[in-house]
Design an enzyme around this catalytic site. Structure first.
Site, PDB file in Angstrom:
ATOM      1  N   LYS A 173      35.372  41.787  30.531  1.00  0.00           N
ATOM      2  CA  LYS A 173      34.428  40.928  31.203  1.00  0.00           C
ATOM      3  C   LYS A 173      34.680  40.897  32.704  1.00  0.00           C
ATOM      4  O   LYS A 173      33.801  40.534  33.492  1.00  0.00           O
ATOM      5  CB  LYS A 173      34.574  39.478  30.672  1.00  0.00           C
ATOM      6  CG  LYS A 173      34.383  39.358  29.192  1.00  0.00           C
ATOM      7  CD  LYS A 173      34.766  37.924  28.739  1.00  0.00           C
ATOM      8  CE  LYS A 173      34.682  37.822  27.231  1.00  0.00           C
ATOM      9  NZ  LYS A 173      35.503  36.732  26.731  1.00  0.00           N
ATOM     10  N   GLY A 174      35.885  41.282  33.083  1.00  0.00           N
ATOM     11  CA  GLY A 174      36.331  41.106  34.465  1.00  0.00           C
ATOM     12  C   GLY A 174      35.464  41.777  35.514  1.00  0.00           C
ATOM     13  O   GLY A 174      35.365  41.301  36.637  1.00  0.00           O
ATOM     14  N   GLU A 209      35.457  48.466  37.810  1.00  0.00           N
ATOM     15  CA  GLU A 209      36.570  47.688  37.248  1.00  0.00           C
ATOM     16  C   GLU A 209      36.924  46.519  38.156  1.00  0.00           C
ATOM     17  O   GLU A 209      36.707  46.575  39.361  1.00  0.00           O
ATOM     18  CB  GLU A 209      37.803  48.594  37.148  1.00  0.00           C
ATOM     19  CG  GLU A 209      38.175  49.018  35.749  1.00  0.00           C
ATOM     20  CD  GLU A 209      38.760  47.903  34.890  1.00  0.00           C
ATOM     21  OE1 GLU A 209      38.501  46.701  35.135  1.00  0.00           O
ATOM     22  OE2 GLU A 209      39.469  48.241  33.941  1.00  0.00           O
ATOM     23  N   ASP A 210      37.503  45.495  37.568  1.00  0.00           N
ATOM     24  CA  ASP A 210      37.986  44.369  38.367  1.00  0.00           C
ATOM     25  C   ASP A 210      39.302  44.695  39.073  1.00  0.00           C
ATOM     26  O   ASP A 210      39.449  44.477  40.265  1.00  0.00           O
ATOM     27  CB  ASP A 210      38.131  43.107  37.494  1.00  0.00           C
ATOM     28  CG  ASP A 210      38.949  43.335  36.227  1.00  0.00           C
ATOM     29  OD1 ASP A 210      39.360  44.483  35.950  1.00  0.00           O
ATOM     30  OD2 ASP A 210      39.164  42.357  35.489  1.00  0.00           O
ATOM     31  N   ASP A 214      45.983  47.843  37.322  1.00  0.00           N
ATOM     32  CA  ASP A 214      47.343  47.339  37.264  1.00  0.00           C
ATOM     33  C   ASP A 214      48.254  48.529  36.914  1.00  0.00           C
ATOM     34  O   ASP A 214      48.589  49.314  37.784  1.00  0.00           O
ATOM     35  CB  ASP A 214      47.346  46.231  36.193  1.00  0.00           C
ATOM     36  CG  ASP A 214      48.608  45.406  36.175  1.00  0.00           C
ATOM     37  OD1 ASP A 214      49.208  45.213  37.233  1.00  0.00           O
ATOM     38  OD2 ASP A 214      48.993  44.943  35.088  1.00  0.00           O
ATOM     39  N   LYS A 261      46.596  47.015  42.360  1.00  0.00           N
ATOM     40  CA  LYS A 261      48.002  46.626  42.545  1.00  0.00           C
ATOM     41  C   LYS A 261      48.835  47.891  42.469  1.00  0.00           C
ATOM     42  O   LYS A 261      49.356  48.227  41.409  1.00  0.00           O
ATOM     43  CB  LYS A 261      48.439  45.697  41.413  1.00  0.00           C
ATOM     44  CG  LYS A 261      47.922  44.290  41.436  1.00  0.00           C
ATOM     45  CD  LYS A 261      48.611  43.535  40.290  1.00  0.00           C
ATOM     46  CE  LYS A 261      47.948  42.232  39.979  1.00  0.00           C
ATOM     47  NZ  LYS A 261      48.470  41.645  38.732  1.00  0.00           N
ATOM     48  N   PHE A 280      49.651  37.653  40.087  1.00  0.00           N
ATOM     49  CA  PHE A 280      48.570  37.480  39.129  1.00  0.00           C
ATOM     50  C   PHE A 280      47.411  36.751  39.812  1.00  0.00           C
ATOM     51  O   PHE A 280      47.559  35.643  40.306  1.00  0.00           O
ATOM     52  CB  PHE A 280      49.046  36.704  37.903  1.00  0.00           C
ATOM     53  CG  PHE A 280      48.079  36.834  36.774  1.00  0.00           C
ATOM     54  CD1 PHE A 280      48.124  37.935  35.931  1.00  0.00           C
ATOM     55  CD2 PHE A 280      47.072  35.895  36.574  1.00  0.00           C
ATOM     56  CE1 PHE A 280      47.208  38.091  34.906  1.00  0.00           C
ATOM     57  CE2 PHE A 280      46.141  36.037  35.555  1.00  0.00           C
ATOM     58  CZ  PHE A 280      46.213  37.139  34.721  1.00  0.00           C
ATOM     59  N   ASP A 317      40.325  36.468  35.081  1.00  0.00           N
ATOM     60  CA  ASP A 317      40.648  35.203  34.414  1.00  0.00           C
ATOM     61  C   ASP A 317      42.141  34.983  34.237  1.00  0.00           C
ATOM     62  O   ASP A 317      42.941  35.908  34.304  1.00  0.00           O
ATOM     63  CB  ASP A 317      40.013  35.173  33.020  1.00  0.00           C
ATOM     64  CG  ASP A 317      40.742  36.100  32.054  1.00  0.00           C
ATOM     65  OD1 ASP A 317      40.840  37.303  32.352  1.00  0.00           O
ATOM     66  OD2 ASP A 317      41.245  35.623  31.028  1.00  0.00           O
ATOM     67  N   ARG A 338      37.062  32.699  36.064  1.00  0.00           N
ATOM     68  CA  ARG A 338      36.281  33.907  36.357  1.00  0.00           C
ATOM     69  C   ARG A 338      35.185  33.617  37.389  1.00  0.00           C
ATOM     70  O   ARG A 338      34.769  34.476  38.143  1.00  0.00           O
ATOM     71  CB  ARG A 338      35.593  34.430  35.086  1.00  0.00           C
ATOM     72  CG  ARG A 338      36.528  35.029  34.062  1.00  0.00           C
ATOM     73  CD  ARG A 338      35.731  35.751  32.989  1.00  0.00           C
ATOM     74  NE  ARG A 338      36.509  36.020  31.793  1.00  0.00           N
ATOM     75  CZ  ARG A 338      37.299  37.071  31.624  1.00  0.00           C
ATOM     76  NH1 ARG A 338      37.441  37.954  32.581  1.00  0.00           N
ATOM     77  NH2 ARG A 338      37.955  37.236  30.491  1.00  0.00           N
TER      78      ARG A 338
HETATM   79  P1  IMP Z   1      46.032  48.176  33.217  1.00  0.00           P
HETATM   80  O1  IMP Z   1      45.730  49.006  31.996  1.00  0.00           O
HETATM   81  O2  IMP Z   1      47.457  47.729  33.217  1.00  0.00           O
HETATM   82  O3  IMP Z   1      45.650  48.833  34.519  1.00  0.00           O
HETATM   83  O4  IMP Z   1      45.223  46.849  32.978  1.00  0.00           O
HETATM   84  C1  IMP Z   1      44.248  46.409  33.787  1.00  0.00           C
HETATM   85  C2  IMP Z   1      43.633  45.163  33.192  1.00  0.00           C
HETATM   86  O5  IMP Z   1      44.597  44.112  33.084  1.00  0.00           O
HETATM   87  C3  IMP Z   1      42.560  44.626  34.106  1.00  0.00           C
HETATM   88  O6  IMP Z   1      41.313  45.209  33.844  1.00  0.00           O
HETATM   89  C4  IMP Z   1      42.612  43.138  33.850  1.00  0.00           C
HETATM   90  O7  IMP Z   1      41.791  42.818  32.753  1.00  0.00           O
HETATM   91  C5  IMP Z   1      44.055  42.862  33.500  1.00  0.00           C
HETATM   92  N1  IMP Z   1      44.803  42.376  34.696  1.00  0.00           N
HETATM   93  C6  IMP Z   1      45.770  43.038  35.379  1.00  0.00           C
HETATM   94  N2  IMP Z   1      46.235  42.301  36.407  1.00  0.00           N
HETATM   95  C7  IMP Z   1      45.539  41.149  36.395  1.00  0.00           C
HETATM   96  C8  IMP Z   1      45.544  39.966  37.247  1.00  0.00           C
HETATM   97  O8  IMP Z   1      46.291  39.834  38.229  1.00  0.00           O
HETATM   98  N3  IMP Z   1      44.663  38.992  36.908  1.00  0.00           N
HETATM   99  C9  IMP Z   1      43.821  39.083  35.843  1.00  0.00           C
HETATM  100  N4  IMP Z   1      43.769  40.159  35.040  1.00  0.00           N
HETATM  101  C10 IMP Z   1      44.619  41.184  35.305  1.00  0.00           C
HETATM  102 MG    MG Z   2      39.412  44.798  33.470  1.00  0.00          MG
END
Ligand code: IMP
Ligand code: MG
Length: 176
Positions: free
Chosen positions: A42-43, A98-99, A102, A130, A151, A158, A164
């Site tokens: 949803k992000g 994408e939001d 990470d 990040k 975070f 969220d 959100r």
């Molecule tokens: P990745 O597979 O580790 O890159 O995961 C990314 C997903 O983790 C994002 O699409 C978010 O849904 C969630 N996420 C990572 N960091 C944050 C944060 O700081 N706040 C909220 N959601 C996060």
């Molecule tokens: Mg996401």
């Protein structure tokens, strides 16, 4: 009882200005073509709407929801499709919206999966990155902001499904 406070990290005006700039870059890159935007729910939803409003070439939009298997805080290597796309992406110029990136695992898996459906191209646009947290390499063509390893919430992101709807990016501070 614990109460939470949100500290503003990136204000609404800065976010909106940056989205306008990125939308301009995307519009130039895709001049004469159309783009198929894929929002990762949803992000990504607030970002995708704001971005799409500012893109000047033709856009179509579709939505996908995925979850990564894992312990909840760290995403693992595989993803599960919660909601698949409604339309084919065959022969389309796809832009994943994408939001936040990470570890990079979700996007890497998602991109691999979408390439199997024979799109013409796939690019990635993220609101936040990040870089210190990256575990796997993903090529990101458009990013609005790099942020430290904190975070964050707001603008679609969220904390336990809350925040959100904040029109800015903030950091959650838990007060005891
Ligand atoms: P990745 O597979 O580790 O890159 O995961 C990314 C997903 O983790 C994002 O699409 C978010 O849904 C969630 N996420 C990572 N960091 C944050 C944060 O700081 N706040 C909220 N959601 C996060
Ligand atoms: Mg996401």
């Amino acid at each position: 009882m614990k109460s939470e406070k949100i500290k503003v990290l990136i204000g609404e005006k800065d976010v909106n200005e940056k989205i306008s700039k990125i939308a301009e870059m995307i519009s130039e890159k895709y001049a004469g073509k159309s783009i198929h935007l894929i929002c990762v729910l949803k992000g990504g939803v607030f970002f995708m709407c704001e971005l799409a409003k500012r893109i000047t070439v033709d856009v179509s939009m579709d939505f996908m929801a995925v979850s990564s298997y894992g312990d909840g805080t760290e995403s693992s290597g595989s993803i599960k499709i919660i909601k698949d796309l409604d339309e084919t992406i065959e022969d389309k110029d796809v832009l994943i919206v994408e939001d936040i990136i990470d570890s990079g695992r979700t996007l890497k898996k998602l991109t691999e999966l979408l390439w199997q459906r024979n799109p013409k191209s796939i690019e990635i646009c993220t609101l936040l990155d990040k870089p210190d947290r990256r575990v796997v390499d993903v090529e990101v063509q458009y990013k609005c902001f790099e942020i430290p390893d904190e975070f964050v919430v707001g603008y679609g992101l969220d904390y336990a499904q809350k925040y959100r709807n904040l029109p800015y990016i903030g950091v959650v501070e838990v007060e005891k």
